[in-house]
Design a protein around this motif. Structure first.
Motif, PDB file in Angstrom:
ATOM      1  N   ALA A 183      -2.979  -2.970  -2.484  1.00  0.00           N
ATOM      2  CA  ALA A 183      -3.291  -1.549  -2.610  1.00  0.00           C
ATOM      3  C   ALA A 183      -2.014  -0.741  -2.757  1.00  0.00           C
ATOM      4  O   ALA A 183      -1.925   0.170  -3.577  1.00  0.00           O
ATOM      5  N   LEU A 185       1.146  -1.981  -3.574  1.00  0.00           N
ATOM      6  CA  LEU A 185       1.905  -2.397  -4.754  1.00  0.00           C
ATOM      7  C   LEU A 185       1.313  -1.802  -6.028  1.00  0.00           C
ATOM      8  O   LEU A 185       2.041  -1.425  -6.946  1.00  0.00           O
ATOM      9  N   ALA A 186      -0.029  -1.700  -6.066  1.00  0.00           N
ATOM     10  CA  ALA A 186      -0.693  -1.191  -7.260  1.00  0.00           C
ATOM     11  C   ALA A 186      -0.414   0.290  -7.480  1.00  0.00           C
ATOM     12  O   ALA A 186      -0.678   0.824  -8.545  1.00  0.00           O
ATOM     13  N   LEU A 187       0.108   0.968  -6.461  1.00  0.00           N
ATOM     14  CA  LEU A 187       0.483   2.377  -6.630  1.00  0.00           C
ATOM     15  C   LEU A 187       1.880   2.516  -7.221  1.00  0.00           C
ATOM     16  O   LEU A 187       2.348   3.613  -7.468  1.00  0.00           O
TER      17      LEU A 187
ATOM     18  N   ASN B  75      -1.567  -4.267 -15.319  1.00  0.00           N
ATOM     19  CA  ASN B  75      -0.604  -3.649 -14.393  1.00  0.00           C
ATOM     20  C   ASN B  75       0.322  -4.704 -13.781  1.00  0.00           C
ATOM     21  O   ASN B  75       0.919  -4.485 -12.734  1.00  0.00           O
ATOM     22  N   MET B  77      -0.148  -7.296 -12.183  1.00  0.00           N
ATOM     23  CA  MET B  77      -0.485  -7.740 -10.835  1.00  0.00           C
ATOM     24  C   MET B  77      -0.358  -9.259 -10.736  1.00  0.00           C
ATOM     25  O   MET B  77      -0.134  -9.801  -9.661  1.00  0.00           O
ATOM     26  N   ARG B 108       3.217  -0.157 -12.640  1.00  0.00           N
ATOM     27  CA  ARG B 108       2.092   0.087 -11.742  1.00  0.00           C
ATOM     28  C   ARG B 108       1.946   1.552 -11.350  1.00  0.00           C
ATOM     29  O   ARG B 108       0.849   1.980 -10.999  1.00  0.00           O
ATOM     30  N   PHE B 115      -9.794  -1.784  -6.507  1.00  0.00           N
ATOM     31  CA  PHE B 115     -10.163  -3.180  -6.304  1.00  0.00           C
ATOM     32  C   PHE B 115     -11.645  -3.332  -5.978  1.00  0.00           C
ATOM     33  O   PHE B 115     -12.333  -2.362  -5.672  1.00  0.00           O
ATOM     34  N   ASN B 119     -10.101  -0.991  -0.139  1.00  0.00           N
ATOM     35  CA  ASN B 119      -8.990  -1.420   0.709  1.00  0.00           C
ATOM     36  C   ASN B 119      -8.123  -0.251   1.144  1.00  0.00           C
ATOM     37  O   ASN B 119      -6.932  -0.215   0.863  1.00  0.00           O
ATOM     38  N   PHE B 121      -5.778   2.050   3.430  1.00  0.00           N
ATOM     39  CA  PHE B 121      -4.794   1.722   4.458  1.00  0.00           C
ATOM     40  C   PHE B 121      -5.354   2.102   5.820  1.00  0.00           C
ATOM     41  O   PHE B 121      -6.123   3.062   5.916  1.00  0.00           O
ATOM     42  N   ARG B 182      -6.908   7.858  -4.189  1.00  0.00           N
ATOM     43  CA  ARG B 182      -5.550   7.393  -3.930  1.00  0.00           C
ATOM     44  C   ARG B 182      -4.853   7.013  -5.228  1.00  0.00           C
ATOM     45  O   ARG B 182      -3.676   7.297  -5.428  1.00  0.00           O
TER      46      ARG B 182
END
Ligand SMILES: Nc1ncnc2c1ncn2[C@@H]1O[C@H](COP(=O)(O)OP(=O)(O)OP(=O)(O)O)[C@@H](O)[C@H]1O
Ligand SMILES: [Mg+2]
Lengths: 298, 282
Positions: A183, A185-187, B75, B77, B108, B115, B119, B121, B182
């Motif tokens: 979450a 890292l994807a930002l 991205n 990933m 990114r 996802f 998820n 924080f 977010r």
């Protein structure tokens, strides 16, 4: 259905099948054995606590905590040892914790699985090195020629603490879900920032639990201190370049004394140490519970 | 060899954009002959398609056909997975996404991701949104930015009085909208969504779909979904993937057909697509 017979017979659950009696018996024997073992374990702890409490409690008083150990006969206390222990454990934490957390972060966030496994084995071996070996190592390396000092004492305790905290931390980091890291890292957040701002804060409860347990462990370690910080004056001192009195070494010295008063003081000091360990363990439970709450979001 | 040219045209290099409202004029991702493997096992083979600006592009197909693998190429990933290897060309606004000197961290921040499982924080609702902007140095007007992001994600009204509360106390659907907020808060160019509604109830799902409709005005969206009705409802373009079994017994994903969503669902060119969208797929 394989067995013939009327429905009455087939579904009669009050009837006992053959062998049930024996199976029941084994079951009960196992349960009894388990209960007995549990009772013994609790009993041992009870016995230790009880004895120390019985022999030491009457000695406890305010002055026991505020006065240093007496030179001769007169009533005194363990203030010098408490201050010394606090200083040494404090320095030990300052040396070991940052290092241990960095090692753990490296293992779980950066190292590949193979290298991480090797590091884990290394830490486990280090964790198994007897305290007296660590003591003689620091003694041979540093104390010989320079003399004892609280710093060397702290260093030898830090060697013991490092693998405990590193492994505890690494295990907590491992169970932080991967999705949480993704979450961040994807930002477009870097890996180290993700570690510092997301992973470590999520793990803080577990890390504290590990730290607290390790502190409780090393605070009672005696062997390394005998080598590095045992020849000390019985007075409150903050001079860490010299040997300082400590609680475990004081317990040892008190108990060796021919004076019954001093022996009693030894029990009281042991009671203080055990009390500290108990408090630390309760603290560890609190941190662990907190951490669960955080991650589950209640 | 027969005519790869014809394939090219069918696989997304459309003659004219489909929407007629200005969306889709530009190409955001130009993917050619993309293959991805994990530790030598090919997961996705020779995929070629173009993702158009401000479109919603859906990836559909059976489990294991490489949809997640593909979307995580956008991205970078997959860089985080040991042994993952990406081959082929992926151009992002004509720049090589995998070129030398391209920092995945920079990629990114422009290409956000939502996802499958929400998820958030384990922080407050506010801090969940503010974290990205703070770290990326967008500190001016943070409160307004958080509010805007939550509003865009249709969550503001539900959480405006409890911004300081832990985000994990939100419902699953709210958590997922929080994750969308977010992603939006750092002003990405593209939002990738890997089955964003698969863990949600029907009402939360339809809210997310409404949200996607609103978001496509400002963002290019690529969404993986198992739900064909969902693809039909939200997507301008749909890519259908399938699993191919090789002679050696191994299996890998292939892009079977990529076209306008209406075409994929009403008049697909490939038999396999037709079987899948009509539910005849085993
Ligand atoms: N991290 C990984 N390591 C090794 N193999 C992987 C990894 N991720 C995916 N794969 C493999 O790649 C193939 C494609 O997986 P992928 O997750 O992309 O499929 P998918 O289309 O998203 O499936 P689903 O619909 O079930 O999510 C599968 O065979 C899978 O086992
Ligand atoms: Mg997937």
């Amino acid at each position: 259905m394989a067995t013939a017979g009327s429905a009455d017979e087939r579904y009669d659950i009050t009837r006992r099948s053959s062998g049930l009696g024996r199976r029941r018996l084994t079951e009960q024997a196992f349960a009894a054995l388990g209960v007995a073992s549990a009772v013994v374990a609790v009993g041992i702890l009870g016995l230790v606590l009880g004895t120390v409490l019985y022999k030491g409690f009457s000695q406890l008083s305010l002055s026991f905590f505020t006065k240093p150990r007496p030179l001769f006969g007169e009533s005194g206390g363990i203030a010098d040892a408490l201050v010394g222990s606090a200083l040494i454990v404090g320095m030990c934490m300052a040396m070991a914790i940052p290092f241990a957390v960095l090692v753990a972060v490296y293992m779980s966030e950066y190292a590949g699985p193979r290298f991480s496994r090797i590091l884990r084995v290394v830490l486990d071996i280090l964790n198994g090195v007897p305290a007296i070996v660590v003591g003689i190592f620091v003694f041979g390396l540093l104390v010989v020629g320079r003399g004892q000092s609280a710093i060397f004492g702290a260093l030898s305790l830090a060697v013991l603490m490092l693998p405990m905290v590193a492994r505890a931390t690494q295990e907590v980091l491992e169970v932080i879900p991967r999705s949480l890291r993704e979450a961040s890292l994807a930002l477009g957040v870097t890996r180290w920032r993700t570690t510092v701002s997301i992973v470590l804060p999520s793990a803080i409860g577990g890390i504290l639990t590990g730290v607290v347990i390790a502190v409780a462990r090393v605070a009672g370690e005696t062997a390394p201190l005998l080598f590095t910080s045992s020849i000390a004056a019985n007075q409150i001192s903050g001079d860490v370049t010299n040997a300082l009195p400590t609680l475990p070494v004081a317990i040892f010295a008190f108990s060796e004394s021919p004076d019954p008063g001093e022996q009693a003081a030894g029990w009281a000091a042991a009671l203080v140490l055990i009390g500290f360990v108990l408090v630390m363990n309760i603290l560890a439970k609190v941190f662990a519970a907190n951490r669960r709450k955080r991650l589950e979001g209640a | 060899m027969t005519t790869p040219e014809i394939d090219r045209t069918r696989l997304g290099a459309l003659a004219e954009p489909a929407s007629g409202d200005g969306r889709g004029d530009d190409v955001v991702f130009d993917v050619r002959d993309l293959s991805v493997s994990y530790s030598g096992n090919v997961a996705l083979k020779d995929a070629t398609l173009q993702v158009r600006e401000n479109y919603v592009t859906a990836f559909i197909g059976p489990s294991g056909c490489g949809k997640s693998t593909f979307i995580r190429v956008f991205n970078r990933m997959n860089d985080l997975i040991d042994g993952a290897r990406v081959e082929g060309t992926v151009l992002y606004h004509d720049r090589d996404l995998y070129g030398d000197g391209v920092d995945p961290v920079e990629v990114r921040r422009r290409i956000g991701m939502v996802f499958q499982k929400p998820n958030p924080f384990p922080k407050s609702i506010y801090d969940n949104i503010a974290f990205g902007p703070r770290v990326l140095g967008m500190k001016k007007g943070l409160d307004e930015r958080v509010e805007r992001a939550l509003q865009s994600a249709a969550l503001w009204d539900e959480v405006k009085d409890r911004l300081k509360e832990n985000a994990l106390g939100l419902s699953g659907g709210q958590q997922q909208r929080l994750c969308i907020a977010r992603a939006i808060a750092v002003e990405p160019d593209v939002i990738l969504m890997d089955e964003p509604a698969s863990a949600l109830d029907p009402i939360s799902t339809s809210r997310i779909e409404d949200l996607i409709h609103d978001l496509k005005r400002s963002y290019t969206i690529v969404i993986v979904t198992h739900n064909m009705q969902q693809a039909a409802r939200v997507a301008d373009m749909t890519a259908f993937f399938s699993v191919e079994v090789r002679d050696d017994g191994g299996r890998h994903g292939v892009l079977v057909e990529y076209d306008r969503t209406t075409k994929i669902f009403t008049n697909p060119s490939d038999r396999r697509t037709e079987d899948y969208v009509t539910g005849r797929f085993g």
